[in-house]
Design a protein around this motif. Structure first.
Motif, PDB file in Angstrom:
ATOM      1  N   GLU A   1       0.829  -1.210   0.000  1.00  0.00           N
ATOM      2  CA  GLU A   1       0.000   0.000   0.000  1.00  0.00           C
ATOM      3  C   GLU A   1       0.863   1.258   0.000  1.00  0.00           C
ATOM      4  O   GLU A   1       0.574   2.223  -0.710  1.00  0.00           O
ATOM      5  N   SER A   2       1.945   1.259   0.775  1.00  0.00           N
ATOM      6  CA  SER A   2       2.844   2.418   0.778  1.00  0.00           C
ATOM      7  C   SER A   2       3.532   2.583  -0.565  1.00  0.00           C
ATOM      8  O   SER A   2       3.579   3.679  -1.135  1.00  0.00           O
ATOM      9  N   THR A   3       4.048   1.480  -1.103  1.00  0.00           N
ATOM     10  CA  THR A   3       4.829   1.558  -2.334  1.00  0.00           C
ATOM     11  C   THR A   3       3.945   1.876  -3.530  1.00  0.00           C
ATOM     12  O   THR A   3       4.337   2.656  -4.409  1.00  0.00           O
ATOM     13  N   SER A   4       2.762   1.279  -3.587  1.00  0.00           N
ATOM     14  CA  SER A   4       1.868   1.551  -4.716  1.00  0.00           C
ATOM     15  C   SER A   4       1.406   2.999  -4.709  1.00  0.00           C
ATOM     16  O   SER A   4       1.264   3.616  -5.772  1.00  0.00           O
ATOM     17  N   GLN A   5       1.177   3.553  -3.523  1.00  0.00           N
ATOM     18  CA  GLN A   5       0.794   4.967  -3.432  1.00  0.00           C
ATOM     19  C   GLN A   5       1.908   5.846  -3.996  1.00  0.00           C
ATOM     20  O   GLN A   5       1.653   6.794  -4.753  1.00  0.00           O
ATOM     21  N   ALA A   6       3.150   5.523  -3.654  1.00  0.00           N
ATOM     22  CA  ALA A   6       4.280   6.302  -4.155  1.00  0.00           C
ATOM     23  C   ALA A   6       4.373   6.216  -5.675  1.00  0.00           C
ATOM     24  O   ALA A   6       4.552   7.238  -6.364  1.00  0.00           O
ATOM     25  N   LEU A   7       4.261   5.006  -6.215  1.00  0.00           N
ATOM     26  CA  LEU A   7       4.368   4.854  -7.666  1.00  0.00           C
ATOM     27  C   LEU A   7       3.203   5.526  -8.377  1.00  0.00           C
ATOM     28  O   LEU A   7       3.388   6.156  -9.429  1.00  0.00           O
ATOM     29  N   TRP A   8       2.003   5.411  -7.819  1.00  0.00           N
ATOM     30  CA  TRP A   8       0.835   6.053  -8.419  1.00  0.00           C
ATOM     31  C   TRP A   8       1.022   7.564  -8.493  1.00  0.00           C
ATOM     32  O   TRP A   8       0.678   8.197  -9.504  1.00  0.00           O
ATOM     33  N   LEU A   9       1.583   8.159  -7.454  1.00  0.00           N
ATOM     34  CA  LEU A   9       1.810   9.602  -7.443  1.00  0.00           C
ATOM     35  C   LEU A   9       2.809  10.026  -8.511  1.00  0.00           C
ATOM     36  O   LEU A   9       2.674  11.095  -9.114  1.00  0.00           O
ATOM     37  N   MET A  10       3.804   9.188  -8.762  1.00  0.00           N
ATOM     38  CA  MET A  10       4.873   9.557  -9.702  1.00  0.00           C
ATOM     39  C   MET A  10       4.631   9.056 -11.124  1.00  0.00           C
ATOM     40  O   MET A  10       5.334   9.470 -12.050  1.00  0.00           O
ATOM     41  N   ALA A  11       3.676   8.169 -11.321  1.00  0.00           N
ATOM     42  CA  ALA A  11       3.545   7.467 -12.600  1.00  0.00           C
ATOM     43  C   ALA A  11       3.282   8.360 -13.807  1.00  0.00           C
ATOM     44  O   ALA A  11       3.832   8.107 -14.885  1.00  0.00           O
ATOM     45  N   PRO A  12       2.446   9.397 -13.715  1.00  0.00           N
ATOM     46  CA  PRO A  12       2.138  10.160 -14.929  1.00  0.00           C
ATOM     47  C   PRO A  12       3.364  10.826 -15.540  1.00  0.00           C
ATOM     48  O   PRO A  12       4.246  11.333 -14.823  1.00  0.00           O
ATOM     49  N   GLN A  13       3.408  10.823 -16.850  1.00  0.00           N
ATOM     50  CA  GLN A  13       4.476  11.535 -17.560  1.00  0.00           C
ATOM     51  C   GLN A  13       4.242  13.039 -17.493  1.00  0.00           C
ATOM     52  O   GLN A  13       5.181  13.830 -17.473  1.00  0.00           O
ATOM     53  N   SER A  14       2.983  13.428 -17.446  1.00  0.00           N
ATOM     54  CA  SER A  14       2.604  14.838 -17.437  1.00  0.00           C
ATOM     55  C   SER A  14       2.729  15.434 -16.036  1.00  0.00           C
ATOM     56  O   SER A  14       2.263  14.842 -15.055  1.00  0.00           O
ATOM     57  N   ARG A  15       3.344  16.611 -15.959  1.00  0.00           N
ATOM     58  CA  ARG A  15       3.433  17.301 -14.665  1.00  0.00           C
ATOM     59  C   ARG A  15       2.048  17.656 -14.146  1.00  0.00           C
ATOM     60  O   ARG A  15       1.778  17.540 -12.943  1.00  0.00           O
ATOM     61  N   ARG A  16       1.192  18.093 -15.019  1.00  0.00           N
ATOM     62  CA  ARG A  16      -0.167  18.471 -14.618  1.00  0.00           C
ATOM     63  C   ARG A  16      -0.865  17.310 -13.909  1.00  0.00           C
ATOM     64  O   ARG A  16      -1.505  17.494 -12.871  1.00  0.00           O
ATOM     65  N   ALA A  17      -0.704  16.087 -14.447  1.00  0.00           N
ATOM     66  CA  ALA A  17      -1.337  14.914 -13.835  1.00  0.00           C
ATOM     67  C   ALA A  17      -0.694  14.568 -12.502  1.00  0.00           C
ATOM     68  O   ALA A  17      -1.380  14.161 -11.557  1.00  0.00           O
ATOM     69  N   ARG A  18       0.627  14.737 -12.392  1.00  0.00           N
ATOM     70  CA  ARG A  18       1.294  14.467 -11.105  1.00  0.00           C
ATOM     71  C   ARG A  18       0.835  15.460 -10.043  1.00  0.00           C
ATOM     72  O   ARG A  18       0.598  15.086  -8.887  1.00  0.00           O
ATOM     73  N   ILE A  19       0.729  16.714 -10.433  1.00  0.00           N
ATOM     74  CA  ILE A  19       0.254  17.739  -9.491  1.00  0.00           C
ATOM     75  C   ILE A  19      -1.170  17.418  -9.042  1.00  0.00           C
ATOM     76  O   ILE A  19      -1.510  17.504  -7.861  1.00  0.00           O
ATOM     77  N   GLN A  20      -2.017  17.039  -9.996  1.00  0.00           N
ATOM     78  CA  GLN A  20      -3.405  16.679  -9.681  1.00  0.00           C
ATOM     79  C   GLN A  20      -3.446  15.547  -8.662  1.00  0.00           C
ATOM     80  O   GLN A  20      -4.182  15.601  -7.670  1.00  0.00           O
ATOM     81  N   ARG A  21      -2.655  14.495  -8.875  1.00  0.00           N
ATOM     82  CA  ARG A  21      -2.670  13.343  -7.964  1.00  0.00           C
ATOM     83  C   ARG A  21      -2.138  13.717  -6.580  1.00  0.00           C
ATOM     84  O   ARG A  21      -2.668  13.251  -5.562  1.00  0.00           O
TER      85      ARG A  21
END
Length: 290
Positions: free
Chosen positions: A115-135
């Motif tokens: 759960e900790s690791t998947s949350q971290a990867l989910w936050l960083m996964a998007p290539q787009s900065r806009r999507a990372r900021i949104q998450r």
């Protein structure tokens, strides 16, 4: 060869195969947990992201809700949980490391690790900065909502704390050009569940034995003594007087390979999240593909 000798030879081969499978599972568990420890040591060498990197620019935009310390804390938490798993199951003997596989405790820890690791990867996964900021803002909206929601209960036993507002998060979202429709209470800003997160990052899963979602579900099943999990892996020792099947306890020849499998999958998730953190924290923002 007589039928008796043939049957005995088959049993001996089967027993040898079981011993080898247990040895392989033990080696996989120990090596994976040692690798997690190495990752934890490496993460401690990243106190700050590199100047001019993708994550530094993300952090600048997010201000006090920066992404890099959030994901770094999640990844460090996962490696610390790996250390707890090792302390629970690895026994040092005069012949080297041996492993026990209690049925419930390790699975609860592996579940928390994922759960900790998947949350971290989910936050960083998007290539787009806009999507990372949104998450990232979506994550913090969830944190604020939970903190404020517990205020009433906390104040019964502890000193009351001032509620946290959403103004700073709203300002960051506005400056980043995000759509504020439904902010902060609608589904688009609500926390994403672990199951949905694991399904969304499966694209990054290489070398899988089973999916990350299935691994997490299996850990949940054993951690919470769910009948379906133990029933699936139990072997049956015959039938009772009323004809009902009698299942044996989950023996080491089953539990150790199952535990090794989910620890392996959790480790692959940590590998990918750590790789992504290293990529975003060192790659020049100017060279990052948009």
């Amino acid at each position: 060869m007589s039928y008796v000798l043939a049957a005995r030879a088959t049993q001996e081969l089967t027993a040898a195969a079981v011993r080898q499978a247990l040895a392989d599972s033990r080696d996989l568990l120990v090596s994976r947990l040692e690798h997690d420890e190495e990752i934890g040591n490496t993460l401690r060498t990243f106190p700050r992201v590199q100047v001019g990197s993708v994550l530094e620019e993300d952090d600048r935009i997010l201000g006090g809700y920066a992404l890099s310390p959030l994901v770094l804390d999640l990844l460090k938490t996962a490696t610390q949980i790996s250390g707890n798993i090792r302390a629970m199951i690895v026994v040092e003997t005069e012949n080297g490391a041996d492993v026990s596989a209690p049925l419930h405790g390790p699975y609860a820890l592996v579940r928390a690790h994922m759960e900790s690791t998947s949350q971290a990867l989910w936050l960083m996964a998007p290539q787009s900065r806009r999507a990372r900021i949104q998450r990232c803002l979506q994550h913090w909206c969830g944190e604020v909502r939970l903190f404020n929601g517990f205020q009433h209960e906390w104040s019964k036993s502890f000193a009351s704390r001032e509620s946290i507002g959403y103004d700073d998060l709203r300002a960051i979202a506005t400056d980043a050009g995000l759509t504020l429709e439904g902010f902060p209470g609608r589904k688009s800003w609500a926390p994403v569940g672990s199951g949905d997160i694991l399904k969304s990052i499966e694209f990054a899963h290489e070398g899988a034995m089973i999916t990350w979602l299935n691994s997490w579900q299996l850990c949940s099943g054993f951690a919470h003594s769910k009948h379906w999990a133990s029933l699936y892996f139990n072997e049956h020792n015959g039938t009772a007087a009323d004809g009902a099947a009698v299942a044996s306890a989950l023996g080491s020849e089953v539990s150790l390979p199952v535990l090794a499998t989910v620890v392996h999958e959790a480790g692959l998730l940590l590998d990918e999240a750590s790789r992504r953190y290293g990529q975003l924290s060192t790659r020049s923002d100017a060279a990052w593909p948009r």
